[in-house]
Design a protein around this motif. Sequence first.
Motif, PDB file in Angstrom:
ATOM      1  N   ALA A  60       0.498  -1.339   0.221  1.00  0.00           N
ATOM      2  CA  ALA A  60       0.397  -0.182   0.046  1.00  0.00           C
ATOM      3  C   ALA A  60       1.082   1.694   0.049  1.00  0.00           C
ATOM      4  CB  ALA A  60      -0.751   0.427   1.345  1.00  0.00           C
ATOM      5  N   GLU A  61       1.629   1.650   0.241  1.00  0.00           N
ATOM      6  CA  GLU A  61       3.159   2.613   0.759  1.00  0.00           C
ATOM      7  C   GLU A  61       3.247   2.444  -0.387  1.00  0.00           C
ATOM      8  OE1 GLU A  61       3.913   4.748   3.367  1.00  0.00           O
ATOM      9  OE2 GLU A  61       2.052   4.475   3.984  1.00  0.00           O
ATOM     10  N   LEU A  62       4.433   1.012  -0.979  1.00  0.00           N
ATOM     11  CA  LEU A  62       4.492   1.428  -2.755  1.00  0.00           C
ATOM     12  C   LEU A  62       3.637   2.186  -3.167  1.00  0.00           C
ATOM     13  CD1 LEU A  62       7.350   0.742  -4.179  1.00  0.00           C
ATOM     14  CD2 LEU A  62       6.202  -1.531  -4.411  1.00  0.00           C
ATOM     15  N   LEU A  63       2.466   1.498  -3.739  1.00  0.00           N
ATOM     16  CA  LEU A  63       1.538   1.907  -4.980  1.00  0.00           C
ATOM     17  C   LEU A  63       1.187   3.394  -4.647  1.00  0.00           C
ATOM     18  CD1 LEU A  63      -0.781  -1.163  -4.991  1.00  0.00           C
ATOM     19  CD2 LEU A  63       1.940  -0.191  -6.652  1.00  0.00           C
ATOM     20  N   LYS A  64       1.340   4.260  -3.542  1.00  0.00           N
ATOM     21  CA  LYS A  64       1.385   5.749  -3.436  1.00  0.00           C
ATOM     22  C   LYS A  64       2.350   6.410  -4.740  1.00  0.00           C
ATOM     23  CE  LYS A  64      -0.572   5.848   1.418  1.00  0.00           C
ATOM     24  NZ  LYS A  64       0.199   6.337   2.743  1.00  0.00           N
ATOM     25  N   ASP A  65       2.998   5.820  -4.377  1.00  0.00           N
ATOM     26  CA  ASP A  65       4.773   6.328  -4.942  1.00  0.00           C
ATOM     27  C   ASP A  65       4.617   5.807  -6.817  1.00  0.00           C
ATOM     28  OD1 ASP A  65       4.592   8.468  -3.384  1.00  0.00           O
ATOM     29  OD2 ASP A  65       5.446   6.733  -2.353  1.00  0.00           O
ATOM     30  N   VAL A  66       4.100   4.887  -6.878  1.00  0.00           N
ATOM     31  CA  VAL A  66       4.979   3.755  -7.774  1.00  0.00           C
ATOM     32  C   VAL A  66       3.234   3.444  -8.215  1.00  0.00           C
ATOM     33  CG1 VAL A  66       5.978   1.562  -8.878  1.00  0.00           C
ATOM     34  CG2 VAL A  66       7.459   3.096  -6.808  1.00  0.00           C
ATOM     35  N   PRO A  67       3.510   3.242 -10.170  1.00  0.00           N
ATOM     36  CA  PRO A  67       2.449   3.068 -10.812  1.00  0.00           C
ATOM     37  C   PRO A  67       1.935   1.439 -10.664  1.00  0.00           C
ATOM     38  CG  PRO A  67       3.614   4.645 -12.450  1.00  0.00           C
ATOM     39  CD  PRO A  67       4.690   3.864 -10.883  1.00  0.00           C
ATOM     40  N   GLU A  68       1.175   1.275 -10.596  1.00  0.00           N
ATOM     41  CA  GLU A  68       0.504  -0.489 -10.888  1.00  0.00           C
ATOM     42  C   GLU A  68       0.384  -1.215 -11.898  1.00  0.00           C
ATOM     43  OE1 GLU A  68      -2.837   1.942 -12.313  1.00  0.00           O
ATOM     44  OE2 GLU A  68      -1.854   2.516 -10.521  1.00  0.00           O
ATOM     45  N   LYS A  69       0.832  -0.015 -12.537  1.00  0.00           N
ATOM     46  CA  LYS A  69       1.617  -1.456 -14.324  1.00  0.00           C
ATOM     47  C   LYS A  69       2.825  -2.121 -14.345  1.00  0.00           C
ATOM     48  CE  LYS A  69       4.552   2.342 -16.270  1.00  0.00           C
ATOM     49  NZ  LYS A  69       3.881   3.232 -17.200  1.00  0.00           N
ATOM     50  N   PHE A  70       3.471  -1.411 -12.588  1.00  0.00           N
ATOM     51  CA  PHE A  70       4.473  -2.105 -12.445  1.00  0.00           C
ATOM     52  C   PHE A  70       4.729  -3.395 -11.206  1.00  0.00           C
ATOM     53  CE2 PHE A  70       6.053   1.970 -13.064  1.00  0.00           C
ATOM     54  CZ  PHE A  70       6.898   1.844 -14.712  1.00  0.00           C
ATOM     55  N   LEU A  71       3.146  -3.296 -10.718  1.00  0.00           N
ATOM     56  CA  LEU A  71       2.623  -4.624  -9.991  1.00  0.00           C
ATOM     57  C   LEU A  71       2.355  -5.917 -10.132  1.00  0.00           C
ATOM     58  CD1 LEU A  71       2.038  -5.559  -7.000  1.00  0.00           C
ATOM     59  CD2 LEU A  71      -0.344  -4.548  -7.020  1.00  0.00           C
ATOM     60  N   GLU A  72       1.692  -5.317 -12.197  1.00  0.00           N
ATOM     61  CA  GLU A  72       0.908  -5.661 -12.708  1.00  0.00           C
ATOM     62  C   GLU A  72       2.153  -6.882 -13.388  1.00  0.00           C
ATOM     63  OE1 GLU A  72      -1.447  -4.089 -14.943  1.00  0.00           O
ATOM     64  OE2 GLU A  72      -2.509  -3.568 -13.917  1.00  0.00           O
TER      65      GLU A  72
END
Length: 283
Positions: A60-72
């Motif tokens: 959750a903390e990471l996705l505040k700054d990193v676009p979710e496309k990188f999680l995908e």
Amino acid sequence: MKIKKVYNNNVILTENEQGQEMVVMGRGLAFGQQKGDVVHDDKVEKTFVLEDHAVSEKLAELLKDVPEKFLELSEQIISMAKQELGVKLDDYLYVALTDHLNFALHRHKQGLRLQNALSWEIRKYYRAEFDVALKALDIIREETGMELEEDEAASITLHLVNSQMSGEKLDSIVQVVTIVNDLLTIVKYHFGIELDEKSLNYERFVTHLRFFAWRLIRNERASYDTGDDFLFNQVKQQYRQAYECSRKMAAYVENTYEWTVSKDEMIYLTVHVHRVTSRATME
């Protein structure tokens, strides 16, 4: 399913019928939604299960700054890695790899290339993981159009290895690689030979050295240490050259890491050194 947490408009945290937390992704999935609202199933595009609640908090903390496309992108790579390696990977890999890919691709766009000083050793000692990391570069190229250098495969390899060693830090993995490389170098110089890296004896030797290095950096004494003087003296006499080489390896460990190598460990090292060098020294 009900929303437990909204990461951003496209990513939420929920749980399945078994009570396992899931990260769920979909375009506009969480727009105007909040905790307790029902998930719109028709907007769900990807889901994956997290066993560790602490990981979801870090994600959750990471996705505040990193676009979710990188999680995908990470999810694609991790799914492929699990299938190829046939091992359990720690949930934290979703966080570590997502963060790494964001940074690596950002650097690539800027034309900045960071060399991995241990790339050659990583490729050699973690072949299966490195092969998977090369496939990860293919996925990255297909999804982003960006061609990352093989040094990035080495970095991804470290994340894959680290994920199999739950709780270990990346610098510990690097230290293990360094120790193994230094010990193999001692063997090569002592005998003046190149080792057959495709042989089963080499694979066994490297595996033994890796476990030895892990015990060293964790300061764990081998539980099987018997102090068997008879066997020690027998091996010492029968494999004199290998024993002399093992003494040099022990001296390196003691001088560099202040770690005293036990007699039992000397026996194992000597036998492995003999096996990995015997064919080459007879030629």
